[in-house]
Scaffold this active site. Structure first.
Site, PDB file in Angstrom:
ATOM      1  CG  ASP A  73      -1.839   1.175   1.262  1.00 21.38           C
ATOM      2  OD1 ASP A  73      -2.718   1.262   0.391  1.00 21.38           O
ATOM      3  OD2 ASP A  73      -1.668   2.029   2.150  1.00 21.38           O
ATOM      4  CB  THR A 106      -1.985   5.681  -1.907  1.00 19.01           C
ATOM      5  OG1 THR A 106      -1.936   4.250  -1.832  1.00 19.01           O
ATOM      6  CG2 THR A 106      -3.229   6.161  -1.195  1.00 19.01           C
ATOM      7  CB  THR A 107       0.881   2.813  -5.512  1.00 15.65           C
ATOM      8  OG1 THR A 107       0.792   2.176  -4.236  1.00 15.65           O
ATOM      9  CG2 THR A 107       2.204   2.471  -6.153  1.00 15.65           C
ATOM     10  CG  ASP A 421      -6.647   0.613  -0.126  1.00 16.51           C
ATOM     11  OD1 ASP A 421      -6.708   1.579   0.656  1.00 16.51           O
ATOM     12  OD2 ASP A 421      -5.575   0.142  -0.545  1.00 16.51           O
TER      13      ASP A 421
END
Length: 557
Positions: A73, A106-107, A421
């Site tokens: 994550d 988020t990545t 998520d």
């Protein structure tokens, strides 16, 4: 004089040290400073690049005290990293902003920001001013978002037919990796498997949790009504959704009943103990008679408190504070089960779920303020006999709890992050039901649209707009690279097919399913998440490009 240098005083008489090597120190300004900032940002983005996509790799993070965390994550990785460079910290905040606003991507947002800065470095070398580059990026971002609106599909959000939502949640969980314990004897072999072995079950749990608390009239979801509770032990398949509340407590006395049906809960924030003066006081006991009087007083107070609760019709007490053995024994004698030391957030959630009122004083407790639950039961786990309390069949079933099990702490923590998520993705679909297709399909479509936009621009910004399109292709390139494909060739083929077939659903077939059509593979992303990634990355890159010097409070001119 000191070992560092000489001491001087400013006009206000405050001392400061003049360093001996102050004249030898140099500071980066202008283009050199910008390149230094870009290098730091690219280093952070490079770390996350390999964890992108369903075949992305994990990162093992070791804290200073030796605690180990395994995750892919992006927000978690950056939060746990010890980042010192100021620009690298901006990317940490970028990932956190994406996580707070959307909960997914988020990545991807950090990888995109790194690619934009990498392209900007080449433009700066060609003599283009940073402001012109930033302006071109903003023009390209607007064109990319407009293209996303064109290729977006409406998505059915129906409480009676949750299957499409489950497919979306499965897309989110497809890249999450956990460990599962296979051996039962002393020698334990931990085999890393994809969550998608049981990610259908997790997707259903996430969707059912959101649909239980969603307000479809306002198109909003209150995350405060969803609690995630974890317990080490069992397997990942034992994860379940409880239409109620689970608290990590047990009944205060081991002889109290382990199950209370048709529970009427008295939710108290006052302790079972005699009242004490709020000012300082002193009590002198000089003889046996004084001690007996004190004991009789406490006994009367305890009995009065318990009787007040019993008179309201309550058959279960939830208390925020503790009580001593005497009060505990009296509760057992009066057949009034109790739970003590329940935290503030849990008290509030129980009150919401059961429809009860939180009572600060025994004198204010009435039958109308009691909460109602169909059953309250105590459950135990494994040989350690760990206990938890389950409150089910509540009056207000909108409060739910996701109970995660796993072989060890790392599995449980990663499953918790994965479910968070998935919950966020389903929440976003409730807010805005439009979706785009993943696997790099939307990024390639936006890159083609941005390239067309660059051809219409006659000013210097056209180079930045075209560079933005090249940066968008870094996402599908990373997906192909992490899946073991030839990245340049794979992306070029998909790009040419999108142009030729005019099909914006074509992406990278990371799972080798035999088709590049992400619509057929049910690889779905929310439009909110994708647009937020592009806009946030563009804003942070503009901020970084405008920085040509860094000064600290200790700097003196």
């Amino acid at each position: 004089m000191t070992a560092l240098g000489s001491v001087a005083f400013d006009e206000f008489g405050r001392p400061f040290i003049i360093l001996k090597d102050q004249d030898k120190q140099t500071r980066l300004v202008g283009l050199e400073a910008q390149k230094s900032h870009i290098l730091a940002a690219k280093s952070v983005a490079g770390i996350l690049r390999t964890s992108l996509g369903p075949k992305g790799l994990d990162k093992m993070l070791v804290s200073p005290d030796g605690e180990v965390m395994v995750t892919n994550d992006g927000a978690t990785i950056l939060q746990q990293m010890d980042v010192e460079h100021q620009i690298a910290r901006l990317l940490v905040q970028l990932s956190k902003s994406q996580d707070d606003e959307i909960g997914d991507g988020t990545t991807g947002v950090v990888v995109l920001a790194g690619a934009l800065l990498e392209q900007a470095e080449q433009l700066l070398d060609r003599g283009i001013h940073p402001i012109r580059v930033a302006d071109g990026y903003e023009m390209a971002a607007q064109a990319a978002c407009a293209r996303l609106d064109e290729i977006a599909d409406d998505f059915p959000v129906d409480l009676e037919a949750p299957e499409p939502l489950i497919q979306t949640a499965m897309t989110t969980l497809g890249s999450k990796i956990v460990n599962k314990c296979h051996r039962q004897m002393a020698e334990i072999a931990v085999n890393a498997i994809l969550v998608n072995k049981c990610h259908r079950q997790m997707a259903e749990i996430a969707v059912n949790a959101i649909l239980s608390v969603a307000d479809m009239k306002r198109r909003d979801v209150d995350f405060e009504l969803i609690k995630i509770e974890t317990k080490v032990g069992g397997s990942l398949e034992d994860t379940m959704l409880v239409k109620g509340v689970i608290i990590n407590k047990d009944f205060s006395h081991p002889q109290m009943p382990k199950e209370v049906k048709d529970a009427k809960l008295a939710i108290l924030t006052c302790p079972f103990e005699p009242p004490k003066p709020k000012t300082k006081h002193k009590l002198d006991i000089t003889c046996v008679e004084d001690y007996r009087k004190l004991r009789e007083y406490e006994q009367e107070q305890f009995e009065g408190m318990v009787q007040q609760v019993k008179d309201t019709g309550a058959n279960l007490v939830i208390c925020q504070w503790g009580f001593d053995d005497e009060a505990n024994h009296l509760l057992l004698q009066k057949k009034l089960p109790a739970v003590r030391w329940v935290g503030g957030p849990e008290i509030e959630l129980i009150a919401i779920a059961t429809g009860g009122r939180i009572v600060p004083r025994f004198s204010e407790l009435t039958a109308e303020k009691l909460g109602n639950a169909g059953i309250v039961r105590e459950i135990t786990f494994g040989t350690t006999k760990d206990r938890m309390l389950v409150i089910e069949d509540c009056k207000d079933s909108r409060a739910v709890t996701i109970f995660i099990r796993g072989a060890n702490r790392m599995i449980v923590d990663e499953a918790k992050r994965s479910l968070h998520d998935a919950l966020c993705v389903v929440r976003n679909l409730v807010k805005d039901s439009r979706i785009v297709y993943g696997g790099g399909a939307s990024e390639i479509a936006c890159a083609l649209a941005v390239s067309k936009c660059a051809n219409k621009i006659s000013t210097l910004e056209q180079y930045a707009v075209r560079a933005f399109g090249d940066a968008l292709e870094s996402i599908p390139m990373a997906l192909a690279e992490n899946a073991g494909m030839a990245p340049t060739q794979t992306v070029a083929e998909v790009k040419s097919r999108q142009l030729k077939e005019e099909n914006a659903h074509l992406g990278i077939d990371c799972m080798a399913n035999g088709t590049n059509d992400m619509k057929q593979q049910h690889v779905i992303e929310t439009l909110l998440s994708k647009k937020q990634q592009i806009m946030l990355a563009t804003q942070v890159v503009r901020m970084i490009l405008k920085i040509d010097d860094v000064r600290t409070p200790t700097d003196r001119i």
